[in-house]
Design a protein around this motif. Sequence first.
Motif, PDB file in Angstrom:
ATOM      1  N   THR A   7       0.847  -1.182   0.000  1.00 13.33           N
ATOM      2  CA  THR A   7       0.000   0.000   0.000  1.00 13.33           C
ATOM      3  C   THR A   7       0.890   1.242   0.000  1.00 13.33           C
ATOM      4  O   THR A   7       1.893   1.304   0.717  1.00 13.33           O
ATOM      5  CB  THR A   7      -0.910   0.019   1.242  1.00 13.33           C
ATOM      6  OG1 THR A   7      -1.696  -1.175   1.245  1.00 13.33           O
ATOM      7  CG2 THR A   7      -1.839   1.219   1.238  1.00 13.33           C
ATOM      8  N   SER A   9       0.858   5.808  -0.775  1.00 14.64           N
ATOM      9  CA  SER A   9       0.078   7.034  -0.904  1.00 14.64           C
ATOM     10  C   SER A   9       0.539   7.802  -2.137  1.00 14.64           C
ATOM     11  O   SER A   9       1.735   7.870  -2.422  1.00 14.64           O
ATOM     12  CB  SER A   9       0.279   7.929   0.326  1.00 14.64           C
ATOM     13  OG  SER A   9      -0.233   7.303   1.463  1.00 14.64           O
ATOM     14  N   ARG A  44     -10.771  -0.202 -12.716  1.00 11.07           N
ATOM     15  CA  ARG A  44     -10.185   1.005 -12.126  1.00 11.07           C
ATOM     16  C   ARG A  44      -8.708   0.864 -11.802  1.00 11.07           C
ATOM     17  O   ARG A  44      -8.182   1.553 -10.930  1.00 11.07           O
ATOM     18  CB  ARG A  44     -10.947   1.442 -10.869  1.00 11.07           C
ATOM     19  CG  ARG A  44     -12.319   1.995 -11.142  1.00 11.07           C
ATOM     20  CD  ARG A  44     -12.972   2.614  -9.912  1.00 11.07           C
ATOM     21  NE  ARG A  44     -12.085   3.544  -9.236  1.00 11.07           N
ATOM     22  CZ  ARG A  44     -12.029   3.710  -7.930  1.00 11.07           C
ATOM     23  NH1 ARG A  44     -12.810   3.032  -7.138  1.00 11.07           N
ATOM     24  NH2 ARG A  44     -11.214   4.586  -7.397  1.00 11.07           N
ATOM     25  N   LEU A 103      -7.893   5.986 -11.044  1.00  7.19           N
ATOM     26  CA  LEU A 103      -7.653   5.761  -9.624  1.00  7.19           C
ATOM     27  C   LEU A 103      -8.702   6.397  -8.727  1.00  7.19           C
ATOM     28  O   LEU A 103      -8.699   6.167  -7.526  1.00  7.19           O
ATOM     29  CB  LEU A 103      -6.264   6.277  -9.251  1.00  7.19           C
ATOM     30  CG  LEU A 103      -5.107   5.650 -10.027  1.00  7.19           C
ATOM     31  CD1 LEU A 103      -3.798   6.294  -9.607  1.00  7.19           C
ATOM     32  CD2 LEU A 103      -5.070   4.154  -9.837  1.00  7.19           C
ATOM     33  N   GLY A 104      -9.583   7.202  -9.302  1.00  2.02           N
ATOM     34  CA  GLY A 104     -10.600   7.858  -8.497  1.00  2.02           C
ATOM     35  C   GLY A 104      -9.995   8.950  -7.635  1.00  2.02           C
ATOM     36  O   GLY A 104      -8.949   9.503  -7.936  1.00  2.02           O
ATOM     37  N   THR A 105     -10.620   9.216  -6.512  1.00  3.66           N
ATOM     38  CA  THR A 105     -10.183  10.313  -5.648  1.00  3.66           C
ATOM     39  C   THR A 105      -9.360   9.839  -4.457  1.00  3.66           C
ATOM     40  O   THR A 105      -8.889  10.653  -3.676  1.00  3.66           O
ATOM     41  CB  THR A 105     -11.400  11.099  -5.128  1.00  3.66           C
ATOM     42  OG1 THR A 105     -12.258  10.200  -4.417  1.00  3.66           O
ATOM     43  CG2 THR A 105     -12.157  11.740  -6.276  1.00  3.66           C
ATOM     44  N   ASP A 106      -9.185   8.546  -4.313  1.00  2.00           N
ATOM     45  CA  ASP A 106      -8.410   8.014  -3.195  1.00  2.00           C
ATOM     46  C   ASP A 106      -6.948   8.414  -3.319  1.00  2.00           C
ATOM     47  O   ASP A 106      -6.393   8.447  -4.413  1.00  2.00           O
ATOM     48  CB  ASP A 106      -8.494   6.486  -3.140  1.00  2.00           C
ATOM     49  CG  ASP A 106      -9.901   5.992  -2.866  1.00  2.00           C
ATOM     50  OD1 ASP A 106     -10.677   6.735  -2.240  1.00  2.00           O
ATOM     51  OD2 ASP A 106     -10.214   4.862  -3.275  1.00  2.00           O
ATOM     52  N   LYS A 107      -6.339   8.711  -2.195  1.00  8.38           N
ATOM     53  CA  LYS A 107      -4.907   9.010  -2.178  1.00  8.38           C
ATOM     54  C   LYS A 107      -4.083   7.781  -1.809  1.00  8.38           C
ATOM     55  O   LYS A 107      -2.878   7.767  -1.947  1.00  8.38           O
ATOM     56  CB  LYS A 107      -4.601  10.146  -1.190  1.00  8.38           C
ATOM     57  CG  LYS A 107      -5.140  11.482  -1.662  1.00  8.38           C
ATOM     58  CD  LYS A 107      -4.422  11.937  -2.910  1.00  8.38           C
ATOM     59  CE  LYS A 107      -4.896  13.300  -3.330  1.00  8.38           C
ATOM     60  NZ  LYS A 107      -4.256  13.775  -4.526  1.00  8.38           N
ATOM     61  N   GLU A 108      -4.742   6.757  -1.309  1.00  6.82           N
ATOM     62  CA  GLU A 108      -4.086   5.500  -0.987  1.00  6.82           C
ATOM     63  C   GLU A 108      -4.302   4.539  -2.144  1.00  6.82           C
ATOM     64  O   GLU A 108      -5.421   4.404  -2.646  1.00  6.82           O
ATOM     65  CB  GLU A 108      -4.676   4.887   0.284  1.00  6.82           C
ATOM     66  CG  GLU A 108      -4.398   5.662   1.540  1.00  6.82           C
ATOM     67  CD  GLU A 108      -2.990   5.446   2.059  1.00  6.82           C
ATOM     68  OE1 GLU A 108      -2.538   4.294   2.078  1.00  6.82           O
ATOM     69  OE2 GLU A 108      -2.353   6.446   2.425  1.00  6.82           O
ATOM     70  N   VAL A 109      -3.236   3.894  -2.578  1.00  9.51           N
ATOM     71  CA  VAL A 109      -3.341   2.902  -3.643  1.00  9.51           C
ATOM     72  C   VAL A 109      -2.660   1.618  -3.195  1.00  9.51           C
ATOM     73  O   VAL A 109      -1.770   1.634  -2.335  1.00  9.51           O
ATOM     74  CB  VAL A 109      -2.714   3.390  -4.968  1.00  9.51           C
ATOM     75  CG1 VAL A 109      -3.451   4.606  -5.509  1.00  9.51           C
ATOM     76  CG2 VAL A 109      -1.240   3.680  -4.816  1.00  9.51           C
TER      77      VAL A 109
END
Length: 120
Positions: A7, A9, A44, A103-109
């Motif tokens: 994981t 950021s 996504r 990736l959308g709006t999430d800052k965690e990937v």
Amino acid sequence: MFYGESTHSLDAKFRVTVPKRFQDELGRDAAGTPVCMLLRGQDRCLYLFSEIGFQRALEGLNIAAFNGENQRAAQRVFFANTARLELDAQGRVLIPEKLRVQLGTDKEVVIVGVGDHAEI
């Protein structure tokens, strides 16, 4: 081979650190900088390939330039959403604006190794 999961950021500039074990699978340019192919994937995800892995994937898709209208349309979408990118000195890759929507709006990937490529 790409394997494992980690994981990370996205920073304010939309850069993400590529795990060292994945960096080791990537090729390098003439200056020794790691390079990758980043493209829009399914579900996504973004797909991260080495250049050699990307070439192998293309061969597996058996893409021919004039295989019909649907095939040509698919090729345009595929290649229009592909970028060859260099990793910076900290092992980060900048996600191009065009691919950020995946990736959308999430800052965690999560970066997952899937054999011949990684998925972000």
